[in-house]
Design a protein around this motif. Structure first.
Motif, PDB file in Angstrom:
ATOM      1  N   VAL A  51       0.835  -1.208   0.000  1.00  0.00           N
ATOM      2  CA  VAL A  51       0.000   0.000   0.000  1.00  0.00           C
ATOM      3  C   VAL A  51       0.867   1.254   0.000  1.00  0.00           C
ATOM      4  CG1 VAL A  51      -1.669   1.314   1.358  1.00  0.00           C
ATOM      5  CG2 VAL A  51      -1.962  -1.136   1.073  1.00  0.00           C
ATOM      6  N   THR A  52       1.960   1.253   0.759  1.00  0.00           N
ATOM      7  CA  THR A  52       2.847   2.421   0.782  1.00  0.00           C
ATOM      8  C   THR A  52       3.494   2.646  -0.574  1.00  0.00           C
ATOM      9  OG1 THR A  52       3.292   2.004   3.122  1.00  0.00           O
ATOM     10  CG2 THR A  52       4.805   3.481   1.962  1.00  0.00           C
ATOM     11  N   SER A 103       1.143   4.608  -2.814  1.00  0.00           N
ATOM     12  CA  SER A 103       0.566   5.829  -2.239  1.00  0.00           C
ATOM     13  C   SER A 103       1.256   7.069  -2.794  1.00  0.00           C
ATOM     14  CB  SER A 103       0.676   5.805  -0.715  1.00  0.00           C
ATOM     15  OG  SER A 103      -0.025   4.701  -0.172  1.00  0.00           O
ATOM     16  N   SER A 104       0.534   8.169  -2.764  1.00  0.00           N
ATOM     17  CA  SER A 104       1.070   9.443  -3.238  1.00  0.00           C
ATOM     18  C   SER A 104       1.820  10.149  -2.116  1.00  0.00           C
ATOM     19  CB  SER A 104      -0.068  10.330  -3.741  1.00  0.00           C
ATOM     20  OG  SER A 104      -0.960  10.628  -2.672  1.00  0.00           O
ATOM     21  N   THR A 135      -0.553  11.348   0.750  1.00  0.00           N
ATOM     22  CA  THR A 135      -0.995  10.296   1.667  1.00  0.00           C
ATOM     23  C   THR A 135       0.107   9.924   2.645  1.00  0.00           C
ATOM     24  OG1 THR A 135      -2.465   9.422  -0.039  1.00  0.00           O
ATOM     25  CG2 THR A 135      -1.940   7.978   1.806  1.00  0.00           C
ATOM     26  N   THR A 154      -0.030  10.426   6.808  1.00  0.00           N
ATOM     27  CA  THR A 154       0.124   9.317   7.768  1.00  0.00           C
ATOM     28  C   THR A 154       1.430   9.402   8.539  1.00  0.00           C
ATOM     29  OG1 THR A 154       1.068   7.934   6.010  1.00  0.00           O
ATOM     30  CG2 THR A 154      -1.319   7.788   6.402  1.00  0.00           C
ATOM     31  N   VAL A 183       1.839   3.455   5.215  1.00  0.00           N
ATOM     32  CA  VAL A 183       0.405   3.593   4.986  1.00  0.00           C
ATOM     33  C   VAL A 183      -0.256   2.228   5.155  1.00  0.00           C
ATOM     34  CG1 VAL A 183      -1.373   4.338   3.367  1.00  0.00           C
ATOM     35  CG2 VAL A 183       0.850   5.488   3.401  1.00  0.00           C
ATOM     36  N   PRO A 191      -5.377   2.360   2.148  1.00  0.00           N
ATOM     37  CA  PRO A 191      -5.127   3.033   0.868  1.00  0.00           C
ATOM     38  C   PRO A 191      -6.180   4.097   0.577  1.00  0.00           C
ATOM     39  CG  PRO A 191      -6.077   0.864   0.502  1.00  0.00           C
ATOM     40  CD  PRO A 191      -5.838   0.974   1.976  1.00  0.00           C
ATOM     41  N   ARG A 192      -5.746   5.146  -0.071  1.00  0.00           N
ATOM     42  CA  ARG A 192      -6.660   6.201  -0.489  1.00  0.00           C
ATOM     43  C   ARG A 192      -6.783   6.258  -2.015  1.00  0.00           C
ATOM     44  NH1 ARG A 192      -4.757  11.307   3.345  1.00  0.00           N
ATOM     45  NH2 ARG A 192      -4.978  10.222   5.380  1.00  0.00           N
ATOM     46  N   GLU A 193      -5.649   6.174  -2.681  1.00  0.00           N
ATOM     47  CA  GLU A 193      -5.640   6.179  -4.137  1.00  0.00           C
ATOM     48  C   GLU A 193      -4.454   5.341  -4.609  1.00  0.00           C
ATOM     49  OE1 GLU A 193      -2.706   8.522  -2.685  1.00  0.00           O
ATOM     50  OE2 GLU A 193      -4.792   9.168  -2.461  1.00  0.00           O
ATOM     51  N   ALA A 236       7.952   5.697  -0.932  1.00  0.00           N
ATOM     52  CA  ALA A 236       7.210   4.858  -1.872  1.00  0.00           C
ATOM     53  C   ALA A 236       8.153   4.111  -2.802  1.00  0.00           C
ATOM     54  CB  ALA A 236       6.229   5.715  -2.678  1.00  0.00           C
TER      55      ALA A 236
END
Length: 323
Positions: free
Chosen positions: A63-64, A67-68, A71, A75, A79, A82-84, A288
């Motif tokens: 998930v990290t 992530s953008s 995000t 956090t 992460v 997840p958001r996007e 990321a």
């Protein structure tokens, strides 16, 4: 001592021993009894917690890596929710930079090393499984002696350097080309093949290499698949040999690059150009990119294991040393 009269006869007075628990199936041993409800509940809980302990860090890493920057900044680190989906980290590491080169180096070493190791291990195991082979007992003890005696780092470094393998990809393959454990497993399998089958092949005019290629290898497909997985995972995860023998940055495998990014705290050096893909940020966050490298490092073993898993139990048990 006083006694009490009962219909079944006199019974000694005083505290009586507790009655023995009767098993549901007295004719079977205790360890073959079906587990109780509490036992099943405890096992299920323990296995669930173990699976969560393994999957949760992997989930957070994946998930990290997707992530953008916003995000990750919100956090404050790894992460979990997840958001996007932001693929900029993966586009960065596969856009021609250091990580792309390291992935190709690791792939080349894994493919070439697994091929060389399987070839040498199968040939050595077949030769040592034939009682009439030349110097059979002496060579077997020589191989088994490596379980007890390890030459050390300095002699290994001097041998590799003396052979001119320094800064060569062969230095990542040849020092660990044969695993004695894998050799013993394949040799034990070859010794379990009926001798009458080999004698009939010799009567028909087959030589040793023909017997190995047409009889031994098809019969040992399961154990060779498992040993090949062991070798492939070992070469892909190899790190220490690159520290000893590789000084050229362009020949670093992925594990060496991962160590420099994750442990040494260096910033990932990708292609150096911005990512111009619709829906993807131009400059991915450093965390990321690091987690994307971890995913790329673990992914090949995760993909390869299901294809070999059906041979795993059969190969290991069939080729195991019976005692």
């Amino acid at each position: 001592m006083s006694t009490q009269i009962s219909p079944a006869g006199p019974v000694p007075a005083g505290p009586q021993p507790a009655p023995r628990l009767r098993r549901r199936h007295p004719q079977r041993p205790t360890w073959e009894e079906p587990p109780s409800f509490l036992g099943q509940l405890g096992k299920g809980t323990a296995l669930t917690l173990l699976v969560l302990a393994v999957l949760f860090p992997m989930w957070s890493v994946v998930v990290t890596s997707l992530s953008s920057r916003e995000t990750i900044n919100d956090t404050g680190g790894m992460v979990v929710v997840p958001r996007e989906i932001d693929l900029s980290a993966y586009f960065s590491i596969f856009s021609g930079g250091t990580i792309t080169q390291a992935v190709w180096i690791s792939t080349l070493v894994t493919v070439a090393g697994t091929t060389v190791s399987l070839a040498l291990t199968v040939l050595a195991a077949y030769g040592l499984s034939r009682p009439g082979s030349v110097a059979h007992r002496g060579l077997l003890f020589l191989f088994l002696g490596t379980f007890l005696i390890f030459p050390g780092l300095v002699p290994s470094y001097l041998v590799v350097t003396g052979l001119g393998l320094k800064d060569s990809l062969w230095s990542l393959i040849l020092p660990s080309a044969i695993s004695v454990f894998n050799l013993v497993v394949i040799r034990a399998f070859f010794m379990n093949v009926p001798g009458e089958l080999l004698d009939s092949a010799r009567i028909d005019g087959a030589g040793e290499f023909r017997i190995l290629w047409t009889i031994m290898l098809p019969l040992s497909r399961a154990v060779i698949a498992v040993v090949g997985l062991f070798y492939a995972v070992g070469y892909w995860n190899a790190y220490f040999n690159s520290v000893l023998f590789i000084d050229d940055n362009s020949k670093f495998p992925i594990q060496r690059v991962l160590q420099s990014y994750i442990l040494a705290g260096q910033s990932p050096n990708v292609s150096g150009s911005s990512i111009s893909v619709p829906g993807v940020t131009a400059y991915p966050p450093t965390l990321a990119v690091k987690m994307a490298v971890v995913v790329v490092t673990v992914l090949p073993a995760v993909i390869a294991y299901p294809f070999v898993q059906r041979h795993f139990t059969k190969g290991v048990i069939t080729g195991a040393v019976k005692g």
